[in-house]
Motif scaffolding. Sequence first.
Motif, PDB file in Angstrom:
ATOM      1  N   ALA A 276      11.144  -4.573   2.814  1.00  0.00           N
ATOM      2  CA  ALA A 276      11.680  -4.323   4.155  1.00  0.00           C
ATOM      3  C   ALA A 276      12.589  -3.101   4.160  1.00  0.00           C
ATOM      4  O   ALA A 276      12.538  -2.265   5.078  1.00  0.00           O
ATOM      5  N   MET A 277      13.407  -2.982   3.098  1.00  0.00           N
ATOM      6  CA  MET A 277      14.352  -1.857   3.043  1.00  0.00           C
ATOM      7  C   MET A 277      13.602  -0.526   2.927  1.00  0.00           C
ATOM      8  O   MET A 277      13.997   0.477   3.529  1.00  0.00           O
ATOM      9  N   THR A 278      12.504  -0.525   2.158  1.00  0.00           N
ATOM     10  CA  THR A 278      11.725   0.701   1.988  1.00  0.00           C
ATOM     11  C   THR A 278      11.168   1.159   3.327  1.00  0.00           C
ATOM     12  O   THR A 278      11.256   2.339   3.689  1.00  0.00           O
ATOM     13  N   VAL A 279      10.599   0.220   4.066  1.00  0.00           N
ATOM     14  CA  VAL A 279      10.034   0.555   5.372  1.00  0.00           C
ATOM     15  C   VAL A 279      11.148   0.991   6.326  1.00  0.00           C
ATOM     16  O   VAL A 279      11.006   1.972   7.072  1.00  0.00           O
ATOM     17  N   ALA A 280      12.284   0.292   6.264  1.00  0.00           N
ATOM     18  CA  ALA A 280      13.404   0.633   7.151  1.00  0.00           C
ATOM     19  C   ALA A 280      13.948   2.022   6.839  1.00  0.00           C
ATOM     20  O   ALA A 280      14.491   2.702   7.711  1.00  0.00           O
TER      21      ALA A 280
ATOM     22  N   GLY B 201      12.217   4.485   6.311  1.00  0.00           N
ATOM     23  CA  GLY B 201      11.273   5.466   6.815  1.00  0.00           C
ATOM     24  C   GLY B 201      10.184   5.834   5.830  1.00  0.00           C
ATOM     25  O   GLY B 201       9.421   6.778   6.045  1.00  0.00           O
ATOM     26  N   LEU B 202      10.084   5.089   4.727  1.00  0.00           N
ATOM     27  CA  LEU B 202       9.045   5.369   3.738  1.00  0.00           C
ATOM     28  C   LEU B 202       7.842   4.455   4.005  1.00  0.00           C
ATOM     29  O   LEU B 202       7.994   3.370   4.557  1.00  0.00           O
ATOM     30  N   PRO B 203       6.644   4.927   3.620  1.00  0.00           N
ATOM     31  CA  PRO B 203       5.450   4.115   3.886  1.00  0.00           C
ATOM     32  C   PRO B 203       5.435   2.826   3.069  1.00  0.00           C
ATOM     33  O   PRO B 203       5.979   2.772   1.967  1.00  0.00           O
ATOM     34  N   GLY B 204       4.785   1.801   3.641  1.00  0.00           N
ATOM     35  CA  GLY B 204       4.717   0.508   2.970  1.00  0.00           C
ATOM     36  C   GLY B 204       4.025   0.576   1.621  1.00  0.00           C
ATOM     37  O   GLY B 204       4.427  -0.113   0.678  1.00  0.00           O
ATOM     38  N   TRP B 205       3.001   1.435   1.504  1.00  0.00           N
ATOM     39  CA  TRP B 205       2.280   1.516   0.221  1.00  0.00           C
ATOM     40  C   TRP B 205       3.204   1.983  -0.892  1.00  0.00           C
ATOM     41  O   TRP B 205       3.004   1.632  -2.059  1.00  0.00           O
ATOM     42  N   ALA B 206       4.217   2.789  -0.556  1.00  0.00           N
ATOM     43  CA  ALA B 206       5.146   3.281  -1.584  1.00  0.00           C
ATOM     44  C   ALA B 206       5.927   2.114  -2.185  1.00  0.00           C
ATOM     45  O   ALA B 206       6.149   2.057  -3.404  1.00  0.00           O
TER      46      ALA B 206
END
Lengths: 102, 291
Positions: free
Chosen positions: B32-36, B38-43
């Motif tokens: 969730a933090m990665t997506v929040a 602004g980075l893509p979910g696949w990352a």
Amino acid sequence: MLIAVIVALAVGTYAFRVSGVLLRDRLDLPAWARALLPVGAAALLAALAATAALTEVGRFAGWARPAGVLVGVLLAWRRAPFVLVVVAAAGTAALLRLAGVP
Amino acid sequence: MRTPERTSGSEVLRDVAAIGAAIVAVGASFGAMTVAAGLPGWAAVAMSVLVYAGGAQFMAIGLISAGNPVAAVLAGLLINARHLPFGLTLGDTIGHRLRHRLLGSHLMTDETTAFTLARPAGTARRQAFWLAGTLLFLAWNGGTVLGVLAGGAAGDPAVFGLDAAFPAGLMALLLPSLRDRDTRHAALVGAVVAVLTTPLLPAGLPVLLALAGPGLIALRRLRRQHPPSGDATETPVANDPTAGGQGVSGPAGGVPAVGGSVAGGQAVGIPTAAVPVGREPAPAGQREEPC
């Protein structure tokens, strides 16, 4: 660029892991040195647990977390089941935060 | 925990499941933090599968989103350097086939190491490694996927006190091994040194400094076995003013692999007479750290 960061981190981390594992075979360690390896690992894990219990990004983590950890450790000391240790530590910290303790 | 006395695999499974549940939740918060950020979910998913080291992953996402990718790699690797001594310790537990060792290496984490070392050496220990390694890998990656899908709904694991669950679990697994005097001293000194130096040093280094204790034990042992080989015995440690400086600036200069292998490394270098001379300044400097 993002991919490069992920790959660099992945390759480097795996290199640490696998070099330790493969080195173990290559090294002909005397018995006392073999006995010292778990001592080193225990020191690392204790350091990890202590810093994780007390600090957050280099500063004091607040009281709720160490209080929860303390409850868990006391239960473990009294030979409580592991599941109870984990749940009691988390529950104590969560309840303290609910009560306004940072 | 009483784990050394118990041999039932199902008890290990239950204990691993308790930590596994917490790891799913923290993995979800990572996704969730990665997506929040602004980075893509696949990352997030790629990182969890390929890097598979929670602390370094959180650190890396923070530094990437702050626009500092090089620092993300360096800081992450510094945090993960402790896996080298873990690998040395678990090397003979994982298995003897090369593919087992290559795969098992990737499954090695703090929790897996703690679960493994809490079991008596032999088959029970090997089973604990593979059980904890596999389940916790699935938990972390399953959690990450859930977090990416759930986005902001994944919540903050601190609300549930999960940040207290991990240190408590680690300490519970460590307790039985602390009956041994050397282990108890090393763990205590390591914990104190790490906590005291955490505000001063970059993340990862304070934990590595915990190896100074076992390193000194190794040094003492080596000296007893190879009594006074020339002038490399007392004086350099006692009053070499540069030793402290090197000890402090050495690790900060970024040699995590060397620092991480202090215990094992010293064990290796017995035969050569030159080794103790070169190695002595480092532990001496580290011993001065807590002061």
